[in-house]
Design a protein around this motif. Structure first.
Motif, mmCIF file in Angstrom:
data_model
loop_
_atom_site.group_PDB
_atom_site.id
_atom_site.type_symbol
_atom_site.label_atom_id
_atom_site.label_comp_id
_atom_site.label_asym_id
_atom_site.label_seq_id
_atom_site.Cartn_x
_atom_site.Cartn_y
_atom_site.Cartn_z
ATOM 1 N N THR A 192 0.622 -11.754 6.216
ATOM 2 C CA THR A 192 1.605 -10.733 5.859
ATOM 3 C C THR A 192 2.837 -10.999 6.709
ATOM 4 O OG1 THR A 192 -0.103 -9.100 5.372
ATOM 5 C CG2 THR A 192 2.116 -8.260 5.834
ATOM 6 N N VAL A 193 3.970 -11.308 6.077
ATOM 7 C CA VAL A 193 5.211 -11.564 6.809
ATOM 8 C C VAL A 193 6.170 -10.439 6.447
ATOM 9 C CG1 VAL A 193 7.121 -13.179 7.215
ATOM 10 C CG2 VAL A 193 4.814 -14.067 6.731
ATOM 11 N N PHE A 194 6.464 -9.586 7.412
ATOM 12 C CA PHE A 194 7.327 -8.432 7.142
ATOM 13 C C PHE A 194 8.792 -8.848 7.059
ATOM 14 C CE2 PHE A 194 4.390 -4.985 7.164
ATOM 15 C CZ PHE A 194 3.334 -5.419 7.961
ATOM 16 N N LYS A 195 9.524 -8.150 6.167
ATOM 17 C CA LYS A 195 10.951 -8.457 5.997
ATOM 18 C C LYS A 195 11.765 -7.910 7.159
ATOM 19 C CE LYS A 195 13.409 -8.562 2.159
ATOM 20 N NZ LYS A 195 13.973 -8.190 0.846
ATOM 21 N N MET A 226 6.425 -10.256 -7.407
ATOM 22 C CA MET A 226 6.159 -8.842 -7.074
ATOM 23 C C MET A 226 4.694 -8.541 -7.393
ATOM 24 S SD MET A 226 8.907 -7.124 -6.114
ATOM 25 C CE MET A 226 8.941 -5.447 -6.726
ATOM 26 N N ASN A 227 4.035 -7.829 -6.475
ATOM 27 C CA ASN A 227 2.648 -7.440 -6.720
ATOM 28 C C ASN A 227 2.513 -5.958 -6.366
ATOM 29 O OD1 ASN A 227 -0.027 -6.820 -6.636
ATOM 30 N ND2 ASN A 227 -0.654 -8.633 -5.449
ATOM 31 N N PRO A 228 2.382 -5.090 -7.365
ATOM 32 C CA PRO A 228 2.349 -3.638 -7.117
ATOM 33 C C PRO A 228 1.119 -3.189 -6.313
ATOM 34 C CG PRO A 228 1.916 -4.128 -9.439
ATOM 35 C CD PRO A 228 2.267 -5.418 -8.799
ATOM 36 N N ASP A 229 0.116 -4.066 -6.199
ATOM 37 C CA ASP A 229 -1.067 -3.702 -5.390
ATOM 38 C C ASP A 229 -0.762 -3.790 -3.896
ATOM 39 O OD1 ASP A 229 -3.344 -5.432 -7.656
ATOM 40 O OD2 ASP A 229 -2.385 -3.449 -7.751
ATOM 41 N N VAL A 284 3.323 -17.188 -3.420
ATOM 42 C CA VAL A 284 3.655 -16.156 -2.434
ATOM 43 C C VAL A 284 3.960 -14.869 -3.213
ATOM 44 C CG1 VAL A 284 5.265 -15.470 -0.595
ATOM 45 C CG2 VAL A 284 4.594 -17.884 -0.848
ATOM 46 N N PHE A 285 3.430 -13.757 -2.728
ATOM 47 C CA PHE A 285 3.673 -12.466 -3.368
ATOM 48 C C PHE A 285 4.582 -11.620 -2.484
ATOM 49 C CE2 PHE A 285 0.794 -13.076 -6.838
ATOM 50 C CZ PHE A 285 -0.174 -13.938 -6.339
ATOM 51 N N ARG A 286 5.119 -10.523 -3.052
ATOM 52 C CA ARG A 286 5.930 -9.615 -2.265
ATOM 53 C C ARG A 286 5.616 -8.192 -2.673
ATOM 54 N NH1 ARG A 286 12.051 -10.652 -3.643
ATOM 55 N NH2 ARG A 286 12.233 -8.873 -2.263
ATOM 56 N N SER A 287 5.727 -7.288 -1.708
ATOM 57 C CA SER A 287 5.424 -5.875 -2.029
ATOM 58 C C SER A 287 6.622 -5.251 -2.745
ATOM 59 C CB SER A 287 5.187 -5.104 -0.715
ATOM 60 O OG SER A 287 6.355 -5.198 0.080
ATOM 61 N N LYS A 306 9.848 1.145 7.691
ATOM 62 C CA LYS A 306 10.501 -0.126 7.371
ATOM 63 C C LYS A 306 9.470 -1.195 7.010
ATOM 64 C CE LYS A 306 14.783 0.896 9.154
ATOM 65 N NZ LYS A 306 16.137 0.492 8.794
ATOM 66 N N LEU A 307 8.183 -0.852 7.147
ATOM 67 C CA LEU A 307 7.136 -1.873 6.967
ATOM 68 C C LEU A 307 6.559 -1.883 5.553
ATOM 69 C CD1 LEU A 307 5.312 -1.605 10.422
ATOM 70 C CD2 LEU A 307 7.143 -3.144 9.714
ATOM 71 N N VAL A 308 7.340 -1.340 4.591
ATOM 72 C CA VAL A 308 6.808 -1.347 3.213
ATOM 73 C C VAL A 308 7.115 -2.666 2.508
ATOM 74 C CG1 VAL A 308 6.871 1.156 2.996
ATOM 75 C CG2 VAL A 308 8.856 -0.206 2.324
ATOM 76 N N HIS A 309 8.121 -3.378 3.005
ATOM 77 C CA HIS A 309 8.504 -4.642 2.336
ATOM 78 C C HIS A 309 7.950 -5.829 3.118
ATOM 79 C CE1 HIS A 309 10.948 -2.485 -0.430
ATOM 80 N NE2 HIS A 309 11.691 -1.952 0.528
#
Ligand code: 6CC
Ligand code: ZN
Length: 263
Positions: A215-218, A46-49, A260-263, A192-195
């Motif tokens: 950036t790979v969207f969920k 998880m990366n809060p940035d 790999v990071f995730r929003s 829906k593009l926040v993750h």
């Protein structure tokens, strides 16, 4: 022809093909920070940035030029749209949009998520908007927004202008102008593009330059089965229309020492 051109495995294994399949791609294709990769969601940090993106000019209705470049179908986005946010170091201008696909529903995406491949993967390619001509071979020259595409039973109206253009560009190096459309209507809803997942990698086509912030969207895009099948039905890799365009997918690459990071 002297220099053999690059191609995908499905083309390289054809008898009398003189093109270079993925195992023979040159340039940076044999380096260690390559794309695509399998994303193991439990190992993504998880990366809060990693804030939401802002999309500028994605709502402009335009008659985009779209071409069959012998490797994919590519919408030329010119310099009207750009993105910011998403922990990107600057604004990035949209350059082109293209897709990768198969004929089956579970093997057409380049990235996979927990081992799952999707029917297609759409890439919106951006370049860092810099005024000066600073060295542009940096690791963050490009930002690609990657969207998985699933097949369902609902028509995706936003994709119709692209789907209807395919029959006019069936052979390589042909162009056509699409009916008016806007990029926004081709993407999942903004909320829906926040993750999304984030990692540093490369172009998935030669010379595989390691200059891409991925950036790979969920949230996947959903197309109707008939819309999806049109890509592998209407498009060809070659002038003689002997090989329909599909499986334009690079094999998975090693993550190596990357996180790999995730929003
Ligand atoms: N069909 C073609 N695609 C490209 C291309 C150029 C830049 C990029 Cl970034 C990518 S990808 N697949 O990594 O998003 C592909 C060239 S020719
Ligand atoms: Zn691509």
């Amino acid at each position: 022809i002297c220099a053999a051109h690059w191609c995908y495995e499905i083309q390289a294994k054809e008898p009398n093909s003189h093109c270079q399949g993925p195992a023979d791609w040159t340039g940076d294709c044999k380096k260690t920070h390559q794309s695509p990769i399998n994303i193991v969601t439990t190992e993504a940090k998880m990366n809060p940035d990693l804030k939401p993106f802002t999309f500028h000019g994605y709502d402009q209705k335009k008659k985009w030029v779209v071409k069959n470049d012998g490797h994919s179908v590519k919408m030329m986005l010119g310099d009207g749209s750009f993105i910011a946010g998403g922990d990107l170091p600057a604004q990035y201008q949209a350059v082109q949009l293209h897709l990768h696909w198969s004929q089956e529903f579970d093997k057409g995406s380049e990235h996979s998520i927990d081992g799952k491949h999707f029917a297609m993967e759409m890439h919106v390619v951006h370049e860092k908007a810099t005024s000066s001509n600073k060295a542009q071979d940096s690791q963050d020259k490009n930002a690609v927004l990657a969207f998985m595409v699933e097949v369902g039973d609902e028509m995706n109206q936003g994709f119709q202008p692209l789907v209807e253009a395919l029959s006019h560009i069936s052979t390589p190096n042909t162009n056509t102008t699409m009916k008016e459309s806007c990029l926004q209507d081709m993407l999942p809803k903004k909320e829906k593009l926040v993750h999304y997942f984030r990692y540093l990698g490369s172009l998935t086509t030669p010379n595989c330059d390691e200059t891409v912030i991925w950036t790979v969207f969920k949230e996947p895009i959903k197309l109707h089965k008939d819309q999806f099948l049109k890509f592998s039905k209407e498009l060809y890799y070659d002038e003689d229309k002997s090989l329909t365009m599909k499986d334009n997918v690079r094999p998975l690459q090693q993550l190596g020492n990357r996180q790999v990071f995730r929003s």
